[in-house]
Design a protein around this motif. Structure first.
Motif, PDB file in Angstrom:
ATOM      1  N   ILE A 342       0.867  -1.179   0.000  1.00 46.87           N
ATOM      2  CA  ILE A 342       0.000   0.000   0.000  1.00 46.87           C
ATOM      3  C   ILE A 342       0.905   1.231   0.000  1.00 46.87           C
ATOM      4  O   ILE A 342       1.908   1.277   0.715  1.00 46.87           O
ATOM      5  CB  ILE A 342      -0.913   0.048   1.242  1.00 46.87           C
ATOM      6  N   GLU A 343       0.518   2.239  -0.785  1.00 44.09           N
ATOM      7  CA  GLU A 343       1.266   3.501  -0.813  1.00 44.09           C
ATOM      8  C   GLU A 343       0.285   4.666  -0.831  1.00 44.09           C
ATOM      9  O   GLU A 343      -0.703   4.646  -1.558  1.00 44.09           O
ATOM     10  CB  GLU A 343       2.173   3.549  -2.043  1.00 44.09           C
ATOM     11  N   LEU A 344       0.542   5.672  -0.020  1.00 42.50           N
ATOM     12  CA  LEU A 344      -0.287   6.871   0.056  1.00 42.50           C
ATOM     13  C   LEU A 344       0.598   8.102   0.051  1.00 42.50           C
ATOM     14  O   LEU A 344       1.713   8.086   0.577  1.00 42.50           O
ATOM     15  CB  LEU A 344      -1.128   6.882   1.342  1.00 42.50           C
ATOM     16  N   THR A 345       0.086   9.191  -0.522  1.00 37.34           N
ATOM     17  CA  THR A 345       0.771  10.481  -0.469  1.00 37.34           C
ATOM     18  C   THR A 345       0.139  11.307   0.642  1.00 37.34           C
ATOM     19  O   THR A 345      -1.046  11.627   0.587  1.00 37.34           O
ATOM     20  CB  THR A 345       0.662  11.219  -1.810  1.00 37.34           C
ATOM     21  N   ILE A 346       0.927  11.646   1.658  1.00 35.32           N
ATOM     22  CA  ILE A 346       0.435  12.344   2.841  1.00 35.32           C
ATOM     23  C   ILE A 346       0.900  13.797   2.802  1.00 35.32           C
ATOM     24  O   ILE A 346       2.105  14.062   2.780  1.00 35.32           O
ATOM     25  CB  ILE A 346       0.938  11.669   4.128  1.00 35.32           C
ATOM     26  N   PRO A 347      -0.018  14.779   2.803  1.00 37.18           N
ATOM     27  CA  PRO A 347       0.375  16.195   2.802  1.00 37.18           C
ATOM     28  C   PRO A 347       1.144  16.563   4.065  1.00 37.18           C
ATOM     29  O   PRO A 347       1.090  15.867   5.087  1.00 37.18           O
ATOM     30  CB  PRO A 347      -0.978  16.929   2.733  1.00 37.18           C
ATOM     31  N   HIS A 348       1.843  17.700   4.001  1.00 41.36           N
ATOM     32  CA  HIS A 348       2.698  18.107   5.109  1.00 41.36           C
ATOM     33  C   HIS A 348       1.916  18.419   6.376  1.00 41.36           C
ATOM     34  O   HIS A 348       2.444  18.320   7.483  1.00 41.36           O
ATOM     35  CB  HIS A 348       3.527  19.330   4.709  1.00 41.36           C
ATOM     36  N   ASP A 349       0.638  18.805   6.241  1.00 42.43           N
ATOM     37  CA  ASP A 349      -0.145  19.178   7.415  1.00 42.43           C
ATOM     38  C   ASP A 349      -1.073  18.046   7.878  1.00 42.43           C
ATOM     39  O   ASP A 349      -2.073  18.290   8.544  1.00 42.43           O
ATOM     40  CB  ASP A 349      -0.949  20.450   7.145  1.00 42.43           C
ATOM     41  N   TRP A 350      -0.728  16.806   7.512  1.00 43.38           N
ATOM     42  CA  TRP A 350      -1.411  15.610   8.003  1.00 43.38           C
ATOM     43  C   TRP A 350      -0.377  14.680   8.625  1.00 43.38           C
ATOM     44  O   TRP A 350       0.789  14.675   8.218  1.00 43.38           O
ATOM     45  CB  TRP A 350      -2.134  14.874   6.868  1.00 43.38           C
ATOM     46  N   ASN A 351      -0.825  13.894   9.616  1.00 42.74           N
ATOM     47  CA  ASN A 351       0.037  12.900  10.240  1.00 42.74           C
ATOM     48  C   ASN A 351      -0.314  11.499   9.733  1.00 42.74           C
ATOM     49  O   ASN A 351      -1.427  11.265   9.266  1.00 42.74           O
ATOM     50  CB  ASN A 351      -0.116  12.920  11.762  1.00 42.74           C
ATOM     51  N   TYR A 352       0.640  10.599   9.856  1.00 43.24           N
ATOM     52  CA  TYR A 352       0.360   9.210   9.496  1.00 43.24           C
ATOM     53  C   TYR A 352       1.212   8.275  10.350  1.00 43.24           C
ATOM     54  O   TYR A 352       2.224   8.675  10.941  1.00 43.24           O
ATOM     55  CB  TYR A 352       0.617   8.961   8.009  1.00 43.24           C
ATOM     56  N   GLU A 353       0.813   7.026  10.401  1.00 38.70           N
ATOM     57  CA  GLU A 353       1.573   5.985  11.075  1.00 38.70           C
ATOM     58  C   GLU A 353       1.224   4.653  10.434  1.00 38.70           C
ATOM     59  O   GLU A 353       0.211   4.530   9.741  1.00 38.70           O
ATOM     60  CB  GLU A 353       1.265   5.943  12.575  1.00 38.70           C
ATOM     61  N   THR A 354       2.074   3.665  10.644  1.00 39.99           N
ATOM     62  CA  THR A 354       1.802   2.319  10.141  1.00 39.99           C
ATOM     63  C   THR A 354       1.530   1.395  11.328  1.00 39.99           C
ATOM     64  O   THR A 354       1.969   1.649  12.447  1.00 39.99           O
ATOM     65  CB  THR A 354       2.974   1.775   9.319  1.00 39.99           C
ATOM     66  N   GLU A 355       0.809   0.320  11.059  1.00 40.61           N
ATOM     67  CA  GLU A 355       0.392  -0.600  12.116  1.00 40.61           C
ATOM     68  C   GLU A 355       0.322  -2.006  11.527  1.00 40.61           C
ATOM     69  O   GLU A 355      -0.066  -2.173  10.366  1.00 40.61           O
ATOM     70  CB  GLU A 355      -0.975  -0.172  12.649  1.00 40.61           C
ATOM     71  N   HIS A 356       0.698  -3.001  12.315  1.00 40.72           N
ATOM     72  CA  HIS A 356       0.659  -4.387  11.849  1.00 40.72           C
ATOM     73  C   HIS A 356      -0.378  -5.181  12.623  1.00 40.72           C
ATOM     74  O   HIS A 356      -0.634  -4.921  13.802  1.00 40.72           O
ATOM     75  CB  HIS A 356       2.031  -5.042  11.990  1.00 40.72           C
ATOM     76  N   GLY A 357      -0.976  -6.152  11.949  1.00 39.23           N
ATOM     77  CA  GLY A 357      -1.976  -7.005  12.557  1.00 39.23           C
ATOM     78  C   GLY A 357      -1.367  -8.262  13.138  1.00 39.23           C
ATOM     79  O   GLY A 357      -0.241  -8.249  13.648  1.00 39.23           O
ATOM     80  N   ASP A 358      -2.081  -9.366  13.023  1.00 47.85           N
ATOM     81  CA  ASP A 358      -1.651 -10.615  13.633  1.00 47.85           C
ATOM     82  C   ASP A 358      -0.513 -11.301  12.887  1.00 47.85           C
ATOM     83  O   ASP A 358       0.174 -12.153  13.437  1.00 47.85           O
ATOM     84  CB  ASP A 358      -2.831 -11.580  13.741  1.00 47.85           C
ATOM     85  N   ASN A 359      -0.306 -10.964  11.620  1.00 50.52           N
ATOM     86  CA  ASN A 359       0.783 -11.581  10.869  1.00 50.52           C
ATOM     87  C   ASN A 359       1.389 -10.560   9.915  1.00 50.52           C
ATOM     88  O   ASN A 359       0.908  -9.431   9.795  1.00 50.52           O
ATOM     89  CB  ASN A 359       0.287 -12.817  10.109  1.00 50.52           C
ATOM     90  N   ALA A 360       2.458 -10.961   9.229  1.00 49.01           N
ATOM     91  CA  ALA A 360       3.215 -10.047   8.377  1.00 49.01           C
ATOM     92  C   ALA A 360       2.409  -9.549   7.187  1.00 49.01           C
ATOM     93  O   ALA A 360       2.769  -8.542   6.578  1.00 49.01           O
ATOM     94  CB  ALA A 360       4.493 -10.729   7.892  1.00 49.01           C
ATOM     95  N   ASN A 361       1.329 -10.242   6.852  1.00 51.82           N
ATOM     96  CA  ASN A 361       0.536  -9.863   5.689  1.00 51.82           C
ATOM     97  C   ASN A 361      -0.715  -9.080   6.050  1.00 51.82           C
ATOM     98  O   ASN A 361      -1.594  -8.875   5.216  1.00 51.82           O
ATOM     99  CB  ASN A 361       0.168 -11.117   4.890  1.00 51.82           C
ATOM    100  N   GLU A 362      -0.821  -8.647   7.297  1.00 51.27           N
ATOM    101  CA  GLU A 362      -1.899  -7.749   7.713  1.00 51.27           C
ATOM    102  C   GLU A 362      -1.281  -6.480   8.292  1.00 51.27           C
ATOM    103  O   GLU A 362      -0.536  -6.538   9.272  1.00 51.27           O
ATOM    104  CB  GLU A 362      -2.810  -8.418   8.747  1.00 51.27           C
ATOM    105  N   TYR A 363      -1.585  -5.361   7.684  1.00 48.20           N
ATOM    106  CA  TYR A 363      -0.977  -4.098   8.086  1.00 48.20           C
ATOM    107  C   TYR A 363      -1.835  -2.957   7.568  1.00 48.20           C
ATOM    108  O   TYR A 363      -2.738  -3.147   6.738  1.00 48.20           O
ATOM    109  CB  TYR A 363       0.446  -3.977   7.535  1.00 48.20           C
ATOM    110  N   CYS A 364      -1.563  -1.754   8.056  1.00 50.63           N
ATOM    111  CA  CYS A 364      -2.319  -0.601   7.563  1.00 50.63           C
ATOM    112  C   CYS A 364      -1.479   0.661   7.649  1.00 50.63           C
ATOM    113  O   CYS A 364      -0.467   0.725   8.363  1.00 50.63           O
ATOM    114  CB  CYS A 364      -3.621  -0.416   8.347  1.00 50.63           C
ATOM    115  N   ILE A 365      -1.915   1.669   6.882  1.00 50.61           N
ATOM    116  CA  ILE A 365      -1.402   3.037   6.989  1.00 50.61           C
ATOM    117  C   ILE A 365      -2.560   3.901   7.474  1.00 50.61           C
ATOM    118  O   ILE A 365      -3.616   3.929   6.834  1.00 50.61           O
ATOM    119  CB  ILE A 365      -0.869   3.556   5.645  1.00 50.61           C
ATOM    120  N   SER A 366      -2.379   4.576   8.597  1.00 52.38           N
ATOM    121  CA  SER A 366      -3.407   5.464   9.155  1.00 52.38           C
ATOM    122  C   SER A 366      -3.018   6.909   8.891  1.00 52.38           C
ATOM    123  O   SER A 366      -1.840   7.257   8.931  1.00 52.38           O
ATOM    124  CB  SER A 366      -3.551   5.255  10.668  1.00 52.38           C
ATOM    125  N   PHE A 367      -4.007   7.762   8.617  1.00 54.55           N
ATOM    126  CA  PHE A 367      -3.709   9.184   8.444  1.00 54.55           C
ATOM    127  C   PHE A 367      -4.826  10.025   9.047  1.00 54.55           C
ATOM    128  O   PHE A 367      -5.977   9.601   9.110  1.00 54.55           O
ATOM    129  CB  PHE A 367      -3.470   9.533   6.978  1.00 54.55           C
TER     130      PHE A 367
END
Length: 521
Positions: A342-367
């Protein structure tokens, strides 16, 4: 990389349909408007299924309005597109061109290969007027070689909508006037990981210059140079000999520190402007040769503004590199699994973080907006995703380059999830408390979501089925496909009418290669 396949010296003249009032996001003297530009990405459409354009963002910087567009080819045919395009505005249900004058484009073609994506930037300044709030669309065309290369192609018209809203200072624009200046370009080298370039330093006295030298001589090469070679310049101290007490009685010295990935790169200060807001605006252009060295290089650009020009502090000096202010650049957020990304373009005035689920193939980008403490949009990659149907309303939508289903529970104002369809895996955007700021930032959130790139380099469901069909030997009436994100394999199953068991299955790899064929027993 784009491959130029033809370059004609002729130009194509497109007639201007209806020109809007002349103000393309600039004042009449070319100065950029103040206030905040908000752009919401809208619907896309195409004459040829699988070929599309999507708007990544629209940026205004130093009087330059630039539209960044992604060309997407999800077919198995080659596509060629050119430079020509139009910007239209919707008024009273009708679309009309916002070209200021006649449009001239070089007749040139770019090849978009099968199952690929390319990004192209279009400069709207001085060509189109998008100064008024409203709905616009980017309109262009291309040729699809669906009958084979060298044969007659199919013409395809495409467009992508976007809505412009300008808010903030309604009292007009920041007035900027050109000032005289003299630059010196000094290569000083020195690699610093902890420095956020460009760095601005204002020197107001001989003592200030000495203090800067003493504080920085261990970080950069600021000594004199006995000899100057083709890849070097005079020394920093050599360049500073002219800055004596007489100089500082009338002038300040502005130093801009830059870092380059190649020692072959050079710079040119195109202009310096003094704004009515008391700020100094410096435009620097990069000069990059076709072939360059791979060594890192640091530079001190010494800029001597005309006499009696002054600013309060370094924060009042705004540096534009190639038309962009790097201090407000967007950030690319990326997360990946074995055969997913997954790839997202995050503007300078927004925050983001990544998070992983129960295994290596479950993850997310939050903004989320930088000024908000609660509420996020999370773009997840799941191994499986299911929903409860009670109270659920779903609607088919388009997000960026992808088809999706928007799910809303209990007639809520804001959606609960957006599930991307026919993807190699389960990709879902989840609204986790974003209702709290949606009225204010919802349009921007959807714009960010519209920049998403999913499963880049991995074929989707429809592509896997088309590949498998070429190897089918059994009679069938319907198909289905399931992707294994751990192994990177599509299992395409074929079924005969009135039979629940499959008649044949074919395994296709993530990059489109047939692995095996299995006939049903």
């Amino acid at each position: 990389m784009k491959r130029v396949i033809s370059a004609l010296l002729s130009v194509l003249l497109l007639g201007c349909l209806t020109a809007c009032s002349r103000d393309d996001g600039q004042s009449k003297n070319g100065d950029s408007q103040s206030g905040t530009l908000k752009v919401a990405i809208g619907e896309t459409d195409t004459d040829f299924d699988g070929v599309s354009v999507r708007i990544l963002n629209l940026a205004e910087d130093e009087g330059k309005t630039q539209l960044n567009v992604s060309w997407v080819n999800k077919t198995f045919y080659e596509v060629v597109y050119g430079e020509s395009y139009d910007i239209e505005r919707e008024q009273n249900g009708k679309w009309s061109s916002c070209a200021i004058n006649g449009l001239y484009f070089t007749a040139i073609g770019y090849e978009l290969r099968k199952n690929s994506t390319q990004t192209k930037s279009y400069t709207l300044s001085n060509s189109f007027d998008i100064s008024e709030n409203g709905k616009y669309r980017f309109v262009t065309d291309c040729s699809v070689y669906d009958k084979g290369r060298g044969r007659e192609s199919t013409k395809c018209k495409l467009w992508a909508e976007f809505t412009v809203t300008r808010t903030g200072d309604s009292g007009g624009e920041v007035q900027k006037s050109f000032i005289d200046f003299n630059p010196q370009y000094i290569r000083t080298d020195g690699y610093r990981e902890d420095v956020d370039y460009p760095v601005v330093k204002i020197i107001r006295s001989v003592d200030g210059l000495k203090a800067y030298y003493n504080a920085s001589k261990d970080k950069y090469d600021l000594e004199r140079k006995d000899k100057v070679y083709s890849d070097t310049t005079i020394g920093f101290l050599d360049a500073c000999d002219k800055y004596n007490e007489a100089y500082f009685e009338k002038q300040i010295l502005v130093m801009v520190l830059l870092e380059e990935g190649s020692g072959s790169n050079r710079h040119n200060v195109d202009n310096v402007k003094l704004g009515s807001d008391g700020k100094l605006y410096i435009s620097i252009r990069s000069i990059i040769p076709e072939v360059g060295t791979s060594d890192m290089a640091a530079w001190h650009i010494l800029i001597e503004p005309e006499a009696d020009i002054d600013v309060a502090s370094e924060s009042d000096v705004i540096v534009y590199l190639d038309g962009v202010n790097p201090k407000i650049q967007s950030t690319t957020a990326r997360e990946s699994g074995n055969y997913s990304n997954i790839e997202l373009t995050i503007p300078h005035d927004w925050n983001y973080e990544t998070e992983h689920g129960d295994n290596a193939n479950e993850y997310c980008i939050s903004f989320w907006p930088a000024d908000q403490d609660e509420g996020k949009i999370k773009v997840w990659c799941y191994t499986a995703f299911g929903v409860c149907g009670t109270g659920l309303e779903e609607k088919e939508i388009t997000v960026g380059a992808y088809k999706a289903r928007k799910g809303t529970y209990d007639n809520k104002k804001v959606w609960d999830f957006i599930s991307f369809t026919d993807m190699p895996g389960s990709y879902v955007a989840i609204n986790e408390g974003a209702d709290k700021w949606w009225d204010r930032y919802g349009d921007e959130a959807m714009q960010i979501l519209g920049t998403v790139k999913i499963a880049d380099g991995i074929i989707d469901k429809s592509q896997a089925i088309e590949i498998a069909k070429k190897g089918i030997t059994a009679k069938y009436d319907r198909t289905d496909a399931i992707f294994d994100s751990e192994k990177g394999l599509w299992t395409v199953s074929f079924y005969e009418k009135n039979r629940s068991e499959k008649v044949q299955s074919i395994t296709v790899s993530y990059n489109g290669k047939v692995i095996n064929k299995e006939a049903a027993k």
